[in-house]
Design a protein around this motif. Structure first.
Motif, PDB file in Angstrom:
ATOM      1  N   GLY A   1       7.759   6.121   0.314  1.00 39.25           N
ATOM      2  CA  GLY A   1       7.651   4.748   0.911  1.00 39.25           C
ATOM      3  C   GLY A   1       6.384   3.863   0.657  1.00 39.25           C
ATOM      4  O   GLY A   1       5.349   4.666   0.826  1.00 39.25           O
ATOM      5  N   ARG A   2       6.316   2.719   0.753  1.00 43.45           N
ATOM      6  CA  ARG A   2       5.109   1.852   0.734  1.00 43.45           C
ATOM      7  C   ARG A   2       5.096   1.365   2.289  1.00 43.45           C
ATOM      8  O   ARG A   2       5.931   1.084   2.710  1.00 43.45           O
ATOM      9  CB  ARG A   2       5.278   0.860  -0.389  1.00 43.45           C
ATOM     10  CG  ARG A   2       5.778   1.367  -1.771  1.00 43.45           C
ATOM     11  CD  ARG A   2       4.338   1.408  -2.462  1.00 43.45           C
ATOM     12  NE  ARG A   2       4.627   1.821  -3.757  1.00 43.45           N
ATOM     13  CZ  ARG A   2       3.738   2.155  -4.730  1.00 43.45           C
ATOM     14  NH1 ARG A   2       2.642   2.131  -4.251  1.00 43.45           N
ATOM     15  NH2 ARG A   2       3.702   2.555  -5.954  1.00 43.45           N
ATOM     16  N   ARG A   3       4.013   0.553   2.301  1.00 45.50           N
ATOM     17  CA  ARG A   3       3.673  -0.112   3.402  1.00 45.50           C
ATOM     18  C   ARG A   3       3.197  -1.604   3.053  1.00 45.50           C
ATOM     19  O   ARG A   3       2.479  -1.848   2.040  1.00 45.50           O
ATOM     20  CB  ARG A   3       2.602   0.397   4.028  1.00 45.50           C
ATOM     21  CG  ARG A   3       1.919  -0.128   5.025  1.00 45.50           C
ATOM     22  CD  ARG A   3       0.746   0.701   5.734  1.00 45.50           C
ATOM     23  NE  ARG A   3       0.868   0.369   7.189  1.00 45.50           N
ATOM     24  CZ  ARG A   3      -0.210  -0.924   7.655  1.00 45.50           C
ATOM     25  NH1 ARG A   3      -0.738  -1.378   6.766  1.00 45.50           N
ATOM     26  NH2 ARG A   3      -0.101  -0.886   8.850  1.00 45.50           N
ATOM     27  N   VAL A   4       3.779  -2.610   3.643  1.00 50.18           N
ATOM     28  CA  VAL A   4       3.292  -4.040   3.577  1.00 50.18           C
ATOM     29  C   VAL A   4       2.251  -4.385   4.680  1.00 50.18           C
ATOM     30  O   VAL A   4       2.509  -4.319   5.870  1.00 50.18           O
ATOM     31  CB  VAL A   4       4.532  -4.856   3.569  1.00 50.18           C
ATOM     32  CG1 VAL A   4       4.012  -6.388   3.357  1.00 50.18           C
ATOM     33  CG2 VAL A   4       5.525  -4.583   2.364  1.00 50.18           C
TER      34      VAL A   4
ATOM     35  N   GLU B   1       0.905  -1.137  -0.115  1.00 53.28           N
ATOM     36  CA  GLU B   1       0.006   0.144   0.053  1.00 53.28           C
ATOM     37  C   GLU B   1       0.842   1.118  -0.164  1.00 53.28           C
ATOM     38  O   GLU B   1       2.050   1.076   0.450  1.00 53.28           O
ATOM     39  CB  GLU B   1      -0.984  -0.015   1.486  1.00 53.28           C
ATOM     40  CG  GLU B   1      -1.765  -1.275   1.404  1.00 53.28           C
ATOM     41  CD  GLU B   1      -2.442  -1.391   2.750  1.00 53.28           C
ATOM     42  OE1 GLU B   1      -2.295  -0.497   3.673  1.00 53.28           O
ATOM     43  OE2 GLU B   1      -3.436  -2.255   2.986  1.00 53.28           O
ATOM     44  N   PRO B   2       0.355   2.330  -0.314  1.00 52.85           N
ATOM     45  CA  PRO B   2       0.894   3.572  -0.440  1.00 52.85           C
ATOM     46  C   PRO B   2       1.274   3.970   1.139  1.00 52.85           C
ATOM     47  O   PRO B   2       0.491   3.406   2.096  1.00 52.85           O
ATOM     48  CB  PRO B   2      -0.105   4.781  -0.826  1.00 52.85           C
ATOM     49  CG  PRO B   2      -1.062   3.793  -1.563  1.00 52.85           C
ATOM     50  CD  PRO B   2      -0.885   2.558  -1.187  1.00 52.85           C
TER      51      PRO B   2
ATOM     52  N   THR C   1       8.507   0.085   8.097  1.00 55.84           N
ATOM     53  CA  THR C   1       9.801   0.385   8.206  1.00 55.84           C
ATOM     54  C   THR C   1      10.730  -0.790   7.863  1.00 55.84           C
ATOM     55  O   THR C   1      10.288  -1.738   8.131  1.00 55.84           O
ATOM     56  CB  THR C   1      10.237   1.372   9.646  1.00 55.84           C
ATOM     57  OG1 THR C   1      10.061  -0.020  10.451  1.00 55.84           O
ATOM     58  CG2 THR C   1       9.421   2.235  10.067  1.00 55.84           C
ATOM     59  N   PRO C   2      11.972  -0.427   7.262  1.00 54.42           N
ATOM     60  CA  PRO C   2      12.794  -1.598   7.299  1.00 54.42           C
ATOM     61  C   PRO C   2      13.011  -2.514   8.811  1.00 54.42           C
ATOM     62  O   PRO C   2      13.016  -3.846   8.665  1.00 54.42           O
ATOM     63  CB  PRO C   2      14.134  -1.127   7.085  1.00 54.42           C
ATOM     64  CG  PRO C   2      13.918   0.616   6.302  1.00 54.42           C
ATOM     65  CD  PRO C   2      12.703   0.856   7.017  1.00 54.42           C
ATOM     66  N   ALA C   3      13.069  -2.011   9.821  1.00 51.89           N
ATOM     67  CA  ALA C   3      13.077  -2.709  11.067  1.00 51.89           C
ATOM     68  C   ALA C   3      11.685  -3.692  11.212  1.00 51.89           C
ATOM     69  O   ALA C   3      12.011  -4.854  11.662  1.00 51.89           O
ATOM     70  CB  ALA C   3      13.172  -1.790  11.953  1.00 51.89           C
ATOM     71  N   GLU C   4      10.673  -3.196  10.807  1.00 52.47           N
ATOM     72  CA  GLU C   4       9.513  -3.735  10.838  1.00 52.47           C
ATOM     73  C   GLU C   4       9.452  -4.812   9.785  1.00 52.47           C
ATOM     74  O   GLU C   4       8.848  -6.023  10.073  1.00 52.47           O
ATOM     75  CB  GLU C   4       8.378  -2.766  10.863  1.00 52.47           C
ATOM     76  CG  GLU C   4       7.949  -2.259  12.014  1.00 52.47           C
ATOM     77  CD  GLU C   4       6.926  -0.954  11.699  1.00 52.47           C
ATOM     78  OE1 GLU C   4       6.223  -0.907  10.818  1.00 52.47           O
ATOM     79  OE2 GLU C   4       6.789  -0.472  12.944  1.00 52.47           O
ATOM     80  N   ALA C   5      10.001  -4.598   8.675  1.00 49.67           N
ATOM     81  CA  ALA C   5      10.174  -5.535   7.660  1.00 49.67           C
ATOM     82  C   ALA C   5      10.967  -6.872   8.012  1.00 49.67           C
ATOM     83  O   ALA C   5      10.536  -7.778   7.961  1.00 49.67           O
ATOM     84  CB  ALA C   5      10.596  -5.055   6.343  1.00 49.67           C
ATOM     85  N   ARG C   6      12.143  -6.378   8.718  1.00 51.24           N
ATOM     86  CA  ARG C   6      13.049  -7.596   9.170  1.00 51.24           C
ATOM     87  C   ARG C   6      12.319  -8.322  10.172  1.00 51.24           C
ATOM     88  O   ARG C   6      12.377  -9.677  10.314  1.00 51.24           O
ATOM     89  CB  ARG C   6      14.429  -7.030   9.640  1.00 51.24           C
ATOM     90  CG  ARG C   6      15.197  -6.536   8.573  1.00 51.24           C
ATOM     91  CD  ARG C   6      16.623  -6.103   9.139  1.00 51.24           C
ATOM     92  NE  ARG C   6      16.655  -5.177  10.096  1.00 51.24           N
ATOM     93  CZ  ARG C   6      16.548  -3.703   9.767  1.00 51.24           C
ATOM     94  NH1 ARG C   6      16.625  -3.393   8.636  1.00 51.24           N
ATOM     95  NH2 ARG C   6      16.461  -2.866  10.774  1.00 51.24           N
ATOM     96  N   ASN C   7      11.554  -7.684  11.286  1.00 56.91           N
ATOM     97  CA  ASN C   7      10.976  -8.290  12.262  1.00 56.91           C
ATOM     98  C   ASN C   7       9.717  -9.211  11.549  1.00 56.91           C
ATOM     99  O   ASN C   7       9.565 -10.519  11.880  1.00 56.91           O
ATOM    100  CB  ASN C   7      10.316  -7.262  13.254  1.00 56.91           C
ATOM    101  CG  ASN C   7       9.993  -8.147  14.634  1.00 56.91           C
ATOM    102  OD1 ASN C   7      10.667  -9.100  15.033  1.00 56.91           O
ATOM    103  ND2 ASN C   7       8.732  -8.023  14.767  1.00 56.91           N
TER     104      ASN C   7
END
Length: 109
Positions: A39-42, A30-31, A63-69
């Motif tokens: 940036g986008r949002r998953v 998503e936007p 965020t990249p940190a949330e994506a890694r988690n």
């Protein structure tokens, strides 16, 4: 506008068993929340239902940190599900062997 990356719904029970057990996975891109950011949002959800209960796991990432988690959680769940399947196979095999031995013991009495 959201772009669906992945969607899957599958029933968990074999035919002849209760039909309410399922797994549902839905992942969209998503936007971002801030219109000034590019940036986008998953947005990702995994729901598992066993007839009357439903558990939903959120795997969202802004965020990249949330994506890694989120990816860490998904991979860990994959590993645990595989280990559960293997342990269940062993337990069923052991239970079947125990059942046959008990039947043989009763037959020989």
């Amino acid at each position: 506008m959201a772009f669906r990356r992945f969607y899957r719904r599958t029933f968990l029970n074999l035919r002849g068993h209760h039909a309410g057990a399922y797994a549902l996975a839905d992942i969209t891109v998503e936007p971002g929340f801030d219109p000034d950011e590019r940036g986008r949002r998953v947005s990702a959800r995994l729901s598992v239902a066993d007839c009357g209960r439903v558990v939903t796991i959120d795997l969202d990432a802004d965020t990249p940190a949330e994506a890694r988690n989120a990816l860490h959680k998904a991979r860990l769940l994959r590993d645990v599900a595989g280990q559960v399947a293997e342990a269940l196979e062993r337990a069923i095999h052991e239970a079947e062997l125990d059942g046959r031995a008990a039947r043989r013991g009763r037959a020989g009495s």
